[in-house]
Design a protein around this motif. Structure first.
Motif, PDB file in Angstrom:
ATOM      1  N   TYR A  61       0.723  -1.279   0.110  1.00  0.00           N
ATOM      2  CA  TYR A  61       0.047   0.002  -0.034  1.00  0.00           C
ATOM      3  C   TYR A  61       0.901   0.942   0.227  1.00  0.00           C
ATOM      4  N   PRO A  62       0.332   2.391  -0.444  1.00  0.00           N
ATOM      5  CA  PRO A  62       1.309   3.573  -0.716  1.00  0.00           C
ATOM      6  C   PRO A  62       1.523   4.072   0.954  1.00  0.00           C
ATOM      7  N   LEU A  63       0.698   3.794   1.810  1.00  0.00           N
ATOM      8  CA  LEU A  63       0.874   4.185   3.244  1.00  0.00           C
ATOM      9  C   LEU A  63       2.098   3.650   3.660  1.00  0.00           C
ATOM     10  N   ILE A  64       2.666   2.269   3.186  1.00  0.00           N
ATOM     11  CA  ILE A  64       3.754   1.809   3.676  1.00  0.00           C
ATOM     12  C   ILE A  64       5.116   2.450   3.271  1.00  0.00           C
ATOM     13  N   HIS A  65       5.022   2.968   2.108  1.00  0.00           N
ATOM     14  CA  HIS A  65       5.976   3.701   1.594  1.00  0.00           C
ATOM     15  C   HIS A  65       6.130   5.189   2.018  1.00  0.00           C
ATOM     16  N   GLU A  66       5.140   5.967   2.382  1.00  0.00           N
ATOM     17  CA  GLU A  66       5.551   7.216   3.035  1.00  0.00           C
ATOM     18  C   GLU A  66       6.571   7.205   4.186  1.00  0.00           C
ATOM     19  N   PRO A  67       7.540   8.420   3.955  1.00  0.00           N
ATOM     20  CA  PRO A  67       8.519   8.523   5.037  1.00  0.00           C
ATOM     21  C   PRO A  67       7.619   9.133   6.413  1.00  0.00           C
ATOM     22  N   LYS A  68       8.194   8.564   7.568  1.00  0.00           N
ATOM     23  CA  LYS A  68       7.615   9.049   8.835  1.00  0.00           C
ATOM     24  C   LYS A  68       8.838   9.574   9.667  1.00  0.00           C
ATOM     25  N   THR A  69       8.626  10.366  10.576  1.00  0.00           N
ATOM     26  CA  THR A  69       9.482  10.800  11.439  1.00  0.00           C
ATOM     27  C   THR A  69       9.077  10.490  12.972  1.00  0.00           C
ATOM     28  N   TRP A  70       9.833   9.941  13.518  1.00  0.00           N
ATOM     29  CA  TRP A  70       9.595   9.836  15.369  1.00  0.00           C
ATOM     30  C   TRP A  70      10.489  10.343  15.982  1.00  0.00           C
ATOM     31  N   ILE A  71       9.999  11.240  17.025  1.00  0.00           N
ATOM     32  CA  ILE A  71      10.786  12.001  18.100  1.00  0.00           C
ATOM     33  C   ILE A  71      10.982  10.804  19.014  1.00  0.00           C
ATOM     34  N   PHE A  72      12.580  10.679  19.011  1.00  0.00           N
ATOM     35  CA  PHE A  72      12.836   9.498  20.028  1.00  0.00           C
ATOM     36  C   PHE A  72      13.941   9.952  20.880  1.00  0.00           C
ATOM     37  N   ASP A  73      13.798   9.892  22.246  1.00  0.00           N
ATOM     38  CA  ASP A  73      14.986  10.287  22.869  1.00  0.00           C
ATOM     39  C   ASP A  73      15.104   8.865  23.952  1.00  0.00           C
ATOM     40  N   PRO A  74      16.549   8.362  23.587  1.00  0.00           N
ATOM     41  CA  PRO A  74      17.084   7.261  24.153  1.00  0.00           C
ATOM     42  C   PRO A  74      17.359   7.357  25.563  1.00  0.00           C
ATOM     43  N   ASP A  75      17.731   8.715  26.205  1.00  0.00           N
ATOM     44  CA  ASP A  75      17.737   8.816  27.622  1.00  0.00           C
ATOM     45  C   ASP A  75      16.634   9.273  28.094  1.00  0.00           C
ATOM     46  N   VAL A  76      15.186   9.046  27.690  1.00  0.00           N
ATOM     47  CA  VAL A  76      14.049   9.442  28.357  1.00  0.00           C
ATOM     48  C   VAL A  76      14.011   8.368  29.530  1.00  0.00           C
ATOM     49  N   ALA A  77      14.328   7.260  29.915  1.00  0.00           N
ATOM     50  CA  ALA A  77      14.138   6.198  30.930  1.00  0.00           C
ATOM     51  C   ALA A  77      14.996   6.584  31.905  1.00  0.00           C
ATOM     52  N   LEU A  78      16.137   7.109  31.558  1.00  0.00           N
ATOM     53  CA  LEU A  78      17.049   7.578  32.528  1.00  0.00           C
ATOM     54  C   LEU A  78      16.497   8.991  33.595  1.00  0.00           C
ATOM     55  N   LYS A  79      16.073   9.786  32.589  1.00  0.00           N
ATOM     56  CA  LYS A  79      15.415  10.985  33.114  1.00  0.00           C
ATOM     57  C   LYS A  79      14.103  10.686  33.898  1.00  0.00           C
ATOM     58  N   ARG A  80      13.434   9.584  33.724  1.00  0.00           N
ATOM     59  CA  ARG A  80      12.132   9.406  34.486  1.00  0.00           C
ATOM     60  C   ARG A  80      12.364   8.351  35.269  1.00  0.00           C
ATOM     61  N   ARG A  81      13.684   7.684  35.695  1.00  0.00           N
ATOM     62  CA  ARG A  81      13.545   6.798  36.588  1.00  0.00           C
ATOM     63  C   ARG A  81      13.337   7.342  38.040  1.00  0.00           C
ATOM     64  N   LYS A  82      14.041   8.549  38.406  1.00  0.00           N
ATOM     65  CA  LYS A  82      13.887   9.341  39.661  1.00  0.00           C
ATOM     66  C   LYS A  82      12.260   9.392  39.792  1.00  0.00           C
ATOM     67  N   GLN A  83      11.439   9.913  39.042  1.00  0.00           N
ATOM     68  CA  GLN A  83       9.970  10.162  39.121  1.00  0.00           C
ATOM     69  C   GLN A  83       9.343   8.813  39.418  1.00  0.00           C
ATOM     70  N   PHE A  84       9.856   7.830  38.883  1.00  0.00           N
ATOM     71  CA  PHE A  84       9.387   6.359  38.951  1.00  0.00           C
ATOM     72  C   PHE A  84       9.699   5.973  40.493  1.00  0.00           C
ATOM     73  N   VAL A  85      10.786   6.028  40.902  1.00  0.00           N
ATOM     74  CA  VAL A  85      11.249   5.567  42.072  1.00  0.00           C
ATOM     75  C   VAL A  85      10.550   6.480  43.180  1.00  0.00           C
TER      76      VAL A  85
END
Length: 105
Positions: free
Chosen positions: A36-60
């Motif tokens: 399907y044409p939808l599969i071939h459309e380029p997508k952009t994702w905002i991804f922060d690999p350090d977000v878990a480290l930032k939110r760990r203190k809040q979770f604890v």
């Protein structure tokens, strides 16, 4: 590949209307071979690999180091009777270690 060609030819021979045949063939090619044409459309994702480290203190702070408070809150329910259940659980667990009797193996 030969099976696909043979099946396409068989479909085209059985249908007399050329518009229906071209529609079926084009749909078959689009869905099975190209995608399907939808599969071939380029997508952009905002991804922060350090977000878990930032939110760990809040979770604890909110749920405890290993989620002990979260597990306890889930066991208390959401119907507003959490204080009574907490009192019953504290009474039940008195003299026990980790929910088990310390004197039993």
């Amino acid at each position: 590949m030969k099976i696909v060609i043979i099946s396409l030819l068989a479909i085209s021979l059985h249908l007399t209307n050329s518009q229906i045949t071209s529609g079926i063939v084009s749909d078959f090619v689009r869905t099975n071979l190209i995608g399907y044409p939808l599969i071939h459309e380029p997508k952009t994702w905002i991804f922060d690999p350090d977000v878990a480290l930032k939110r760990r203190k809040q979770f604890v702070d909110l749920h405890g180091d290993k989620g002990e408070k979260l597990i306890e809150r889930l066991g208390l329910g959401i119907d507003g009777n959490y204080e009574e259940r907490l009192a019953e659980q504290r009474k039940r667990d008195e003299g026990h270690l980790g929910g088990l009797n310390a004197h039993l193996p």
